[in-house]
Design a protein around this motif. Structure first.
Motif, mmCIF file in Angstrom:
data_model
loop_
_atom_site.group_PDB
_atom_site.id
_atom_site.type_symbol
_atom_site.label_atom_id
_atom_site.label_comp_id
_atom_site.label_asym_id
_atom_site.label_seq_id
_atom_site.Cartn_x
_atom_site.Cartn_y
_atom_site.Cartn_z
ATOM 1 N N ALA A 285 -28.143 -1.457 -23.423
ATOM 2 C CA ALA A 285 -29.704 -2.488 -23.071
ATOM 3 C C ALA A 285 -29.218 -3.983 -23.834
ATOM 4 O O ALA A 285 -28.727 -4.065 -25.233
ATOM 5 C CB ALA A 285 -30.469 -1.861 -23.684
ATOM 6 N N ALA A 286 -29.960 -4.752 -23.445
ATOM 7 C CA ALA A 286 -30.042 -6.196 -23.828
ATOM 8 C C ALA A 286 -31.099 -6.512 -23.266
ATOM 9 O O ALA A 286 -31.685 -6.170 -22.223
ATOM 10 C CB ALA A 286 -28.662 -6.765 -22.729
ATOM 11 N N LEU A 287 -31.611 -7.599 -24.338
ATOM 12 C CA LEU A 287 -33.118 -8.219 -23.689
ATOM 13 C C LEU A 287 -32.111 -9.615 -23.610
ATOM 14 O O LEU A 287 -32.053 -10.617 -24.502
ATOM 15 C CB LEU A 287 -33.962 -7.570 -24.727
ATOM 16 C CG LEU A 287 -35.720 -8.807 -24.563
ATOM 17 C CD1 LEU A 287 -35.960 -7.754 -23.580
ATOM 18 C CD2 LEU A 287 -36.137 -8.132 -25.574
ATOM 19 N N LEU A 288 -33.603 -10.021 -22.142
ATOM 20 C CA LEU A 288 -32.794 -11.603 -22.782
ATOM 21 C C LEU A 288 -34.405 -12.645 -22.480
ATOM 22 O O LEU A 288 -35.327 -11.868 -22.052
ATOM 23 C CB LEU A 288 -32.346 -11.830 -20.178
ATOM 24 C CG LEU A 288 -32.152 -13.346 -20.811
ATOM 25 C CD1 LEU A 288 -30.260 -13.088 -21.287
ATOM 26 C CD2 LEU A 288 -31.942 -12.556 -18.868
ATOM 27 N N CYS B 87 -33.636 -3.521 -29.140
ATOM 28 C CA CYS B 87 -33.529 -4.592 -28.771
ATOM 29 C C CYS B 87 -35.493 -5.103 -28.592
ATOM 30 O O CYS B 87 -35.083 -6.225 -28.814
ATOM 31 C CB CYS B 87 -33.639 -4.759 -26.938
ATOM 32 S SG CYS B 87 -31.745 -4.020 -26.942
ATOM 33 N N VAL B 88 -35.910 -4.211 -27.963
ATOM 34 C CA VAL B 88 -37.963 -4.792 -28.245
ATOM 35 C C VAL B 88 -38.539 -5.041 -29.241
ATOM 36 O O VAL B 88 -39.203 -5.953 -29.804
ATOM 37 C CB VAL B 88 -38.664 -3.674 -27.292
ATOM 38 C CG1 VAL B 88 -39.759 -4.754 -27.325
ATOM 39 C CG2 VAL B 88 -38.264 -3.548 -26.121
ATOM 40 N N ILE C 198 -36.565 -10.288 -19.565
ATOM 41 C CA ILE C 198 -36.070 -9.314 -19.082
ATOM 42 C C ILE C 198 -35.351 -8.388 -19.685
ATOM 43 O O ILE C 198 -34.198 -8.645 -20.888
ATOM 44 C CB ILE C 198 -34.801 -10.293 -17.737
ATOM 45 C CG1 ILE C 198 -36.303 -10.788 -17.357
ATOM 46 C CG2 ILE C 198 -35.220 -8.451 -16.936
ATOM 47 C CD1 ILE C 198 -34.910 -11.681 -15.470
ATOM 48 N N LEU C 199 -35.758 -7.074 -19.574
ATOM 49 C CA LEU C 199 -34.145 -5.647 -19.868
ATOM 50 C C LEU C 199 -33.367 -5.456 -19.203
ATOM 51 O O LEU C 199 -34.196 -5.004 -18.140
ATOM 52 C CB LEU C 199 -35.447 -4.372 -20.678
ATOM 53 C CG LEU C 199 -34.761 -3.878 -21.362
ATOM 54 C CD1 LEU C 199 -34.223 -4.220 -22.383
ATOM 55 C CD2 LEU C 199 -36.103 -2.395 -21.285
ATOM 56 N N GLY C 200 -32.509 -5.569 -19.851
ATOM 57 C CA GLY C 200 -31.414 -5.235 -19.184
ATOM 58 C C GLY C 200 -30.735 -3.495 -19.123
ATOM 59 O O GLY C 200 -30.243 -3.279 -20.717
ATOM 60 N N GLY D 83 -21.965 -3.676 -20.571
ATOM 61 C CA GLY D 83 -21.639 -5.104 -20.851
ATOM 62 C C GLY D 83 -22.593 -5.649 -19.395
ATOM 63 O O GLY D 83 -22.608 -6.545 -19.002
ATOM 64 N N GLY D 84 -22.327 -4.584 -18.691
ATOM 65 C CA GLY D 84 -23.969 -4.040 -17.161
ATOM 66 C C GLY D 84 -25.055 -4.578 -17.888
ATOM 67 O O GLY D 84 -25.826 -5.395 -16.846
ATOM 68 N N ALA D 85 -25.234 -3.749 -18.729
ATOM 69 C CA ALA D 85 -26.674 -4.467 -18.926
ATOM 70 C C ALA D 85 -27.150 -5.744 -19.662
ATOM 71 O O ALA D 85 -28.117 -6.081 -18.763
ATOM 72 C CB ALA D 85 -26.969 -3.859 -20.416
ATOM 73 N N VAL D 86 -25.999 -6.664 -19.310
ATOM 74 C CA VAL D 86 -26.108 -8.280 -19.960
ATOM 75 C C VAL D 86 -26.268 -8.741 -18.341
ATOM 76 O O VAL D 86 -27.071 -9.791 -18.155
ATOM 77 C CB VAL D 86 -25.252 -8.387 -21.068
ATOM 78 C CG1 VAL D 86 -25.301 -10.168 -20.292
ATOM 79 C CG2 VAL D 86 -25.349 -8.183 -22.029
#
Lengths: 616, 48
Positions: free
Chosen positions: A15-18, A49-50, A3-5, A339-342
């Motif tokens: 951006a953040a990647l889970l 991130c990717v 999931i990419l935030g 941090g909203g991306a996370v």
């Protein structure tokens, strides 16, 4: 599941990647674009991130955006309607921007994603979370707690400005909210504006200015501006504010109440601004303390998670910690909108996809959260660092690891300003020993040198200490983890030096320059310090460096400030670090195992860095 | 067209049909402003 935030298009895009519930990468766009608080689509951050996860874009299962633009538009329309016809000036400015750009965010996101993944199923794979839900998710899911109360406070999201949620396992339930226009963040921003700093970036300057003043306006604020209830809920008296209808934060009535016009940017600071800063800081602490007390009472929770821009107010956080209303407090290191991306990614994973949660992340240590010390950004292998520095024209020596640590510790003990670039870049506004400028906290001149010659910033601003976790109580009145520099605590009594009456009468940097403890460079005028505890598990190189400095000097503390000059985003690449090194008076630069001395560099590569960035 | 559909479904979900005439008037007024002058980004983030 991947999931990419994404947090974007307002301020501090990120951006953040889970990947399967683990946060593997996160970065702010400003670090790549070199534009402070870059609000654009975070193309480079997403790309990083990717690539960091070794994935292709087609491998992403969901893209989660951190807020809901239509709900914001609804708030905007209802606000204009409520205040009509007063808000026409603001309306005239805002509506065209909304019609041309902001209402079309879904299209923009879809088109951007389609550029990477032509057959991206945006109908089903593009998710939107609410702003405060994203903040709450960013505070609870990566925290080390199975159960916690979650308090988020900021300027404004869609409607909410303050929210309380309860987190348990993989569930996060919103409990109650305070809505726009009643906002603690906007109240603080109003004083940021009034004291002559930039809204949404100068708030931490107001917090740093507060200890110079007396809170003589506190009762005026509580009597006239804020109707504060016992449980911490509040309403603002909108007669004094302009932000609902105009293009300023405060109005003439506000000016009359506080006896004058707002200070202009870069104008000389007077005792009045310091007293205003002290007053709004005191009010903020009062609100936060009442809120946290009532949250503890109502929920029975023993753990508290915080996020939202107001959670970056580490002085208030420190007071909450010292009140011991909760056993443990955890603050999201990227508490602001980045941090909203996370949070959006976590909310999609646990909320939308109903995936279970594993507390403590992959480190399996009970005290460690899932943020990996917030070292979630790019890193560079040693050969890559050497190649990049060579291309940039740097002259350096590559040392073995132990030699690099020893040389750096000696440079610090010799009172040199050291640029320190190691491992992964930090996610969030604080430099935590990945991209930092370091100094000797025992030096009485270090504060002045770093502020005026290295960072080119306002003389009143304090510096923060990094201290080995096991030594924190020997130096500061705190015995808790503060890995993200989000807790303020005083220097312990026995390390302090009492100031004379003459010294007390000094102003600004003069006051700050009087040594008031064994570590004057990180002791603010009220003996407080914004502490970062350093842990071997999350940053072994930084831990080793401070340990080596302690072995030489007996002091387990170093000065830690972000690796940038005023107005510049924190450095990201070795080239950025070298440019900043050559443009400022940093004397030693350590990038990976490469050590660079200023006197050994080609003088023609020196740059005039002082005016290179727009002031923040 | 996409935007109109999205806005309509938004109003349905939020049960705020009364926003419709306001949106229509504001969009018309806004469109007029877009056509007549360049939009300048507002400076306070609440209205963003």
């Amino acid at each position: 599941m991947r999931i990419l935030g994404i947090s974007a298009l307002y301020h501090d895009s990120a951006a953040a990647l889970l990947v399967d519930g683990k946060l593997v990468a996160a970065a702010q766009e400003e670090r790549f674009s070199r534009k402070k608080h870059d609000a654009g689509f975070p193309q480079q951050a997403i790309d990083f991130c990717v690539r960091h996860a070794g994935l292709a874009f087609k491998d992403i299962d969901y893209v989660a955006f951190y807020d809901k633009p239509f709900l914001k538009f609804e708030r905007l329309l209802e606000t204009y309607l409520a205040f009509a016809p007063r808000g026409f000036t603001s309306f005239r400015m805002a509506i065209p921007v909304w019609l041309k750009e902001k209402l079309l965010q879904k299209t923009l996101l879809r088109d951007e994603m389609k550029r990477w993944i032509p057959d991206f199923d945006w109908h089903n794979k593009l998710l939107f979370g609410e702003h405060h839900q994203s903040h709450a998710a960013s505070a609870f899911f990566p925290s080390p707690f199975e159960r916690a109360a979650v308090l988020t406070m900021d300027g404004v999201g869609e409607w909410a400005t303050t929210s309380l949620a309860m987190g348990e396992g993989s569930e996060l339930q919103m409990v109650r909210e305070i809505h726009f226009p009643h906002s603690l963040g906007l109240l603080y921003s109003a004083f940021t504006y009034y004291t002559g700093f930039k809204v949404n970036s100068g708030e931490y300057k107001v917090m740093g200015l507060a200890p110079y003043g007396e809170p003589r306006f506190k009762s005026t604020i509580l009597d006239k501006l804020v109707d504060l209830k016992d449980d911490g809920s509040f309403r603002l008296n909108l007669e004094y504010f302009d932000y609902c209808t105009g293009l300023r934060m405060t109005n003439e009535k506000f000016d009359a109440l506080f006896g004058g016009k707002p200070r202009k940017a870069e104008e000389r600071l007077t005792q009045r601004e310091m007293d205003l800063a002290a007053s709004i800081q005191a009010v903020t602490e009062e609100v936060v303390l009442r809120l946290t007390r009532s949250v503890a009472q109502q929920t029975g929770a023993r753990n508290l998670c915080l996020a939202g821009g107001v959670a970056l107010n580490c002085v208030a956080n420190g007071k909450v910690l010292r009140e011991k209303v909760f056993d443990n407090i955890w603050v999201q290191p990227a508490a602001g909108d980045a941090g909203g991306a996370v949070g959006a990614a976590y909310a999609a994973y646990h909320g939308f996809c109903r995936q279970p949660r594993r507390v403590n992340g992959h480190l399996n240590a009970p005290q460690i959260d899932s943020m990996d010390g917030s070292y979630l950004g790019p890193e560079y292998a040693q050969p890559d660092i050497e190649a990049r520095l060579q291309t940039a024209g740097a002259r350096f020596e590559t040392l073995p690891y132990d030699g690099m640590i020893e040389t750096t510790a000696q440079a610090l003990a010799d009172e040199k300003a050291v640029g320190w670039f190691q491992g992964r870049m930090e996610f969030g506004p604080r430099a935590l020993g990945g991209r930092s400028i370091l100094g000797d906290p025992r030096s009485p001149s270090m504060q002045k040198t770093l502020n005026l010659k290295v960072k080119y910033r306002e003389s009143f601003r304090p510096f923060a200490p990094s201290v080995l976790r096991e030594d924190v109580s020997d130096w500061f009145d705190i015995d808790a983890d503060s890995p993200y520099m989000l807790m303020v605590a005083p220097v312990v009594e026995r390390r302090r030096r009492t100031m004379t009456a003459d010294e007390q009468a000094l102003f600004g940097i003069d006051k700050l320059n009087v040594p008031r403890s064994d570590i004057p460079a990180v002791t603010h005028v009220d003996y407080s310090a914004r502490i970062q505890t350093v842990h071997r598990q999350t940053n072994p190189a930084y831990y080793d460096l401070i340990s080596a400095f302690k072995a030489k000097t007996g002091c387990p503390v170093v000065v830690n400030t972000s690796f940038n000059v005023r107005g510049e985003p924190i450095v990201c690449t070795p080239e950025d670090a070298f440019r900043c090194f050559m443009g400022s008076e940093i004397e030693v630069l350590v990038v990976g195992n490469c050590v660079l001395l200023k006197e050994a560099q080609n003088p023609s590569l020196k740059r005039d860095y002082k005016g290179a960035f727009e002031l923040d | 067209m996409w935007l109109i559909k999205e806005l309509w479904s938004f109003m349905r979900v939020r049960k705020k049909y009364w926003l419709l005439p306001i949106i229509v008037v504001m969009v018309m007024l806004g469109a007029l402003l877009v056509l007549t002058k360049t939009a300048i980004g507002p400076f306070i983030y609440t209205i963003f």
